[in-house]
Design an enzyme around this catalytic site. Structure first.
Site, PDB file in Angstrom:
ATOM      1  N   ALA A   1       0.821  -1.210   0.000  1.00  0.00           N
ATOM      2  CA  ALA A   1       0.000   0.000   0.000  1.00  0.00           C
ATOM      3  C   ALA A   1       0.863   1.272   0.000  1.00  0.00           C
ATOM      4  O   ALA A   1       1.972   1.274  -0.523  1.00  0.00           O
ATOM      5  CB  ALA A   1      -0.980  -0.026   1.176  1.00  0.00           C
ATOM      6  N   SER A   2       0.376   2.300   0.654  1.00  0.00           N
ATOM      7  CA  SER A   2       1.013   3.619   0.545  1.00  0.00           C
ATOM      8  C   SER A   2       2.412   3.674   1.122  1.00  0.00           C
ATOM      9  O   SER A   2       3.126   4.654   0.915  1.00  0.00           O
ATOM     10  CB  SER A   2       0.165   4.660   1.271  1.00  0.00           C
ATOM     11  OG  SER A   2      -1.084   4.717   0.650  1.00  0.00           O
ATOM     12  N   THR A   3       2.803   2.639   1.865  1.00  0.00           N
ATOM     13  CA  THR A   3       4.128   2.693   2.475  1.00  0.00           C
ATOM     14  C   THR A   3       5.224   2.729   1.433  1.00  0.00           C
ATOM     15  O   THR A   3       6.366   3.076   1.753  1.00  0.00           O
ATOM     16  CB  THR A   3       4.359   1.475   3.390  1.00  0.00           C
ATOM     17  OG1 THR A   3       4.268   0.294   2.600  1.00  0.00           O
ATOM     18  CG2 THR A   3       3.340   1.411   4.495  1.00  0.00           C
TER      19      THR A   3
END
Lengths: 368, 721
Positions: free
Chosen positions: B330-332
């Protein structure tokens, strides 16, 4: 001369010095081997020593009896023995699957032991009645005298003893001058009889013992175990042996029956081939002496008896060492004079007593 | 009568005949004695060596001595895996006349439950009759006393004392340490294949997982031997030679027990994981996956009941979430993707992209939604990371193309084994064109790349990879190899196990890496940053990035409402970070499953970890006593049992409800049927699968048009904050 006096004194006491010394040396070897074989149990060795003294007493006692007396008693003994065997057959005491004993209450009596002497005596008595070489029908009678107790003992079942008893009788026939042609025919007959014996008369455990002889490794933990362990014991002894009480096979109890039937393996492991040769020389000395006594005997009964007793003794030695060293099947034959046990010792020394009687009475006969 | 008269004996002839027979006898005796002698010569001289060897083989036995297993300590020397004595009741089947009767008699003395007995009988069938088999292990002192008194009544039954592994901290380190257990047939074959089975002659146990398995050869030590003389019954008479066993080397981990305790505390009842690395050398400081389990259960031979509990639990405690749990990152991944954008020149520090709340490819009507419905306006790389703007990264990914992204991210540490000292590792998936063709027989589409831009789609990563790639970012392209174990220690030397840093990515401009880190710093410390709330008031500086990974799809036009959906379909919360900002000492990755947004659920866990790390307590840890831990472990075990009961009840309720719905549906259908007598056609005759697709309707099957189905087993779909 003092030597002459010496000889006559021993002769008066009816002691054959060469035979006695051979026997005593063997008995001493037995005591030392037993001490090592049975976990240094002095009590047991003392017990055996007492039995030896008892048996030596019997031997010396029998040596005093004139051979003619044995001839006189041959038939009553033989018939008494047969009766005992029949009693065993019907009322005998059973141990380890075979019925060999008569329970007298205080002790157990094994008639087959008595027959070891009674059979050759009876055959010798019969054959001595007729001139040598025997006629065929006398031979046949001699065989029948052998066969009856043999079959009764084989039925107990005690195949080893029955064969040895039959042999002691046959030795008498052999010494009585049985012709070589008949011996050849007999050997052929026995060869022909072997398959019959195998298929119809032998028990499974007996067959297994024979099979094991050819390949003991086939069943190393079962029937082959004794033979393998005993061959390991003998072989690992090497030429010089591991030393008295140093045999690992016997001291660590890998060897079964080490104070009875397999005592030779203990001896061979600890004393090596050197000791074995000495032991065989000792046996050969005793056997030679027996045969010399036979050849010097002055009547046929004495000749036959002496010859038969000596050769039977040899057969014991040969069969025991042969089975322990893996060239004969395991039959329950002790090593004469060495194995632990009283019964066979008494029988053997009784036989030697008769030998001494023959040896020491002949000159008196000549002197008369 | 005539004949007897004729047969007159000729004494001289008789003597000659007899003496010939005597001579013949002497010859036979001599020959047969010679036969005996030849045979004995053969045995005692020719084959002496053979029989001598066999005699020694009879009497000399080698008794193997088991080495003490190396102990395991944390970085400060706290004992984590020790060897403690246990007593067990053992039987040698061969020596026990009546096995069932003996077992029954023994169970009358001490309690031996049915499970244990069943396992025992199974072992009896598997092992050789003369080998000793344990009937009951871990006897209490009282049981030992009772048995010692009665043992003489049971031939073939013995009390054995030996050292076994004990993990004093229970479930706290299971996924790192692993555990040891009895060597099974397969493991024994493997040992034989590797020609080391002789070294295990006296060993009962072998490392089954974790550190215990990875460093098995050094932890195990070297077997010793005692040469003894035995008699025919196998009884030892005396010792001939003694070669003592060499203990295994002691192992020092890089893990810090205090941090580990903090991680367990911070995760609480949540499913998830915390992993903390030192980006300078790759050492692993914290490594905790929740729920965990007590490894001592396995060492002592786990009962069927407990094993089923662990195996079938919907919480999957046996899975090491840090290295085996797969999540779209995800956004990591946005900071690293930003670095790639800058390094490749696709965007610059000043590039601004309009975000109307969605992204759309030219001439394609399909929209990729931003997590903010109304958009972020014009967005540069800082805002893109700080506010986690999806549209910015949709655009960036599309411009970069999958090949560049896959190449860069693989070098950074995604989609490849991390090289951690564990065998239990899943390498995840960094998708490429070739991968999709091979796996799905489809060409890579532009839409696939756009999903990759927010760390979703086919992208699968482990929490360890998230922490590892954060270290790559911190190290400006230098990739570490994580190490749970720092060094082995024995009498001779210390042997370091750390692996030096590898410059995996060629740096164009170090400033590009600094820009992303600056954005991460602002994410945690600047107004509007997604992690700011979690790090308010922190006494240290950090760089962080949140991630919220949606477990199920939300249909176009629908809103995510955590309360309305099944607990296990709620979003996974993620956080990656490093600290301190100017000179990073640690990187951290936190995943909290089904907790909701990363900023509000994962970042606070990281905050607790970092607070502890930077507190004075870190250097002077106050650890609970063994007794306290035992109490805590029991509580945790009881809680697990209760939890599992609740799960089972819930599952039963759901099943009942489903069946009730199905039955109602069937009734409705048969009621509508034209057949007059409903009873003549019982509902059971309709196969369940054929009833109606409507029956199978459930929330999780609602499909969206916006995203392709990712390849995972769980239905995880993009859309990020």
């Amino acid at each position: 001369m003092s030597n002459q006096e010496h000889q006559t004194r021993w002769q008066r006491w009816h002691i054959d010095i060469p035979l006695l010394s051979g026997i005593v040396i063997l008995l001493l070897v037995a005591l030392f081997t037993l001490y090592s074989a049975d976990g240094q149990d002095l009590v047991k060795v003392e017990g055996q020593a007492l039995k030896m003294i008892f048996a030596l007493g019997i031997m010396l006692f029998l040596a005093q009896i004139h051979p003619n007396t044995f001839r006189y008693w041959a038939i009553p003994m033989y018939i008494g023995g047969l009766v005992c065997l029949l009693i065993v057959e019907f009322f005998g005491y059973t141990a380890k699957g075979s019925t060999r004993w008569i329970d007298l209450g205080f002790t157990k009596f094994q008639p087959s032991e008595m027959m070891k002497l009674a059979v050759p005596m009876a055959v010798a008595w019969y054959m001595a009645k007729h001139p040598m070489p025997p006629r065929n029908r006398d031979l046949l009678t001699g065989f029948i005298i052998c066969a009856i107790p043999t079959l009764l003992i084989a039925k107990q079942p005690d195949l080893g003893t029955s064969i040895l008893i039959a042999m002691s009788g046959v030795f008498v026939l052999f010494f009585s001058g049985m012709s070589w042609r008949i011996i050849g025919v007999l050997v052929a007959l026995i060869a022909a009889f072997l398959p019959v014996l195998w298929h119809f008369l032998m028990y499974d455990y007996q067959k297994r013992r024979v099979l094991t002889l050819f390949d003991p490794e086939q069943d190393p933990l079962g029937a082959g175990y004794q033979t393998i362990q005993s061959m390991i014991a003998i072989g690992s002894g090497g030429f010089e042996g591991k030393g008295w009480m140093q045999g690992t096979q016997s001291q660590l109890e890998f060897l079964p029956e080490r104070h009875t039937d397999f005592i030779f393996a203990v001896y061979a492991e600890e004393m090596g081939l050197m000791g074995v040769m000495a032991l065989l020389a000792l046996y050969f000395f005793v056997i030679s002496r027996g045969l010399i006594i036979a050849s010097q005997a002055q009547d046929n009964f004495s000749r036959f008896m002496a010859g038969s007793i000596t050769l039977t003794f040899f057969v014991y030695v040969f069969v025991n060492i042969g089975m322990v060293s893996g060239i004969l099947p395991v039959v329950g034959v002790p090593l004469p004079l060495i194995s632990f046990g009283g019964t066979s010792l008494v029988t053997l020394l009784a036989g030697f007593g008769i030998l001494m009687s023959i040896s020491t009475h002949k000159r008196m006969l000549a002197n008369q | 009568m005539r004949k007897t008269r004729i047969a007159i004996a000729d004494h001289a002839a008789e003597a000659i005949l007899f003496n010939r027979r005597i001579v013949f006898s002497v010859i036979v005796v001599l020959v047969l004695f010679l036969v005996l002698l030849l045979n004995l010569y053969q045995l005692q001289v020719v084959r002496y060596e053979e029989y001598s060897t066999r005699a020694d083989g009879n009497r000399i036995k080698l008794v193997p001595l088991s080495p003490n297993r190396g102990m395991i300590f944390d970085r400060n020397g706290v004992l984590l895996a020790e060897n403690s004595p246990v007593h067990s009741l053992e039987l040698i089947p061969e020596q026990v006349a009546d096995l069932p009767a003996t077992v029954t008699a023994l169970s009358a003395l001490i309690s031996i439950d049915a499970d244990t007995q069943e396992r025992f009988y199974k072992d009896v069938k598997k092992q050789r009759r003369f080998k000793s088999i344990s009937l009951k292990e871990h006897l209490t002192e009282q049981e030992v006393a009772i048995l010692a008194v009665h043992l003489h009544q049971f031939p073939g039954v013995t009390l054995e004392a030996r050292l076994t592994r004990n993990y004093p901290y229970g479930d706290l380190l299971t996924h790192a340490l692993g555990y040891i257990g009895k060597i099974n047939e397969k493991e024994y074959q493997a040992l034989e294949a590797a020609e080391v089975s002789a070294n295990y002659a006296a060993s009962r146990d072998i490392g089954k997982s974790g550190i215990e398995k990875f460093y098995e050869s050094q932890l195990h030590g070297t077997v010793g031997y005692q040469e003894v003389e035995v008699n025919s019954r196998g009884r030892v008479i005396r010792t001939l030679r003694d070669q003592p066993a060499i203990s295994g080397d002691d192992l020092y981990l890089s893990i810090d027990l205090g941090l580990q305790l903090k991680a367990q505390e911070a995760l609480g009842e949540n499913r998830g994981s915390v992993v903390m690395l030192d980006p300078r050398d790759g050492s692993v400081l914290a490594f905790y996956s929740n729920p965990s389990y007590n490894p001592n259960l396995f060492v002592h031979g786990i009962s069927g009941k407990n094993y089923n509990l662990l195996l079938n639990s919907p919480d999957r405690p046996l899975v090491n979430r840090i290295t085996q749990g797969l999540f779209p990152p995800a956004s990591t991944i946005k900071p690293l993707l930003g670095v790639l954008g800058l390094e490749s020149g696709t965007v610059t520090e000043q590039t601004r992209i309009p975000d109307p709340g969605f992204y759309r490819l030219p001439n394609v009507s399909r929209r990729w939604r931003d997590h903010v419905e109304w958009g972020h306006g014009y967005v540069d790389i800082y805002t893109g990371i700080i506010k986690s703007c999806d549209t910015y990264f949709y655009h960036l990914a599309y411009k970069l193309g999958i090949d560049k992204i896959a190449d860069f991210m693989t070098k950074a540490g995604f989609g490849r084994p991390s090289g951690i000292d564990l065998h239990e590792e899943n390498e995840g998936n960094m998708p490429t064109r070739a991968w999709k063709r091979a796996k799905h027989k489809q060409n890579w589409g532009p839409g696939d790349t756009i999903n990759i831009g927010i760390g979703q789609g086919y992208w699968q990563a482990t929490p360890l990879q998230m922490a590892l790639t954060t270290a790559t970012l911190v190290n400006s392209g230098g990739r570490i190899t994580p190490r749970l174990a720092r060094n082995f220690h024995n009498q001779q030397q210390d042997q370091s196990l750390l692996v030096p840093l590898e410059q995996a990515i060629t740096v164009v401009d170090p400033n590009n890496w600094a820009i992303s880190r600056e954005a991460m710093y602002r994410t945690a410390h600047q107004e509007g940053g997604t992690a700011r709330g979690a790090f308010l008031g922190a006494t240290y500086t950090i760089g962080g990035k949140t991630g919220t990974q949606q477990v199920i799809n939300i249909a176009a036009g629908q809103k995510y409402n955590a309360k309305a959906i099944n607990v296990r379909h709620r979003d996974n919360a993620m956080f990656i970070g490093y600290a301190p900002h100017d000179k990073p000492e640690v990187t951290i990755a936190v995943v909290v499953e089904n907790a909701g947004g990363g900023g509000s659920n994962a970042a606070p866990v990281a905050r607790q970890m970092l607070d502890y790390y930077f507190s004075p307590q870190y250097n002077a840890p106050k650890l609970p006593s063994i007794a306290e831990i035992a109490v805590i472990q029991q509580q945790r075990y009881d809680a697990m049992v209760l939890r599992e009961q609740a799960y089972a009840e819930e599952a039963a309720r759901e099943k009942a409800a489903k069946e009730a719905r199905k039955a109602a549906e069937l009734q409705r259908k048969s009621g509508n049927a034209i057949i007059p007598d409903a009873n003549s056609l019982p509902p059971q005759t309709l196969p369940a699968g054929q009833t109606s697709p409507a029956v199978a309707t459930s929330t999780e099957q609602t499909a969206t048009e916006s995203n392709p189905s990712p390849p995972t087993t769980t239905e995880e779909k993009p859309i990020d904050e």
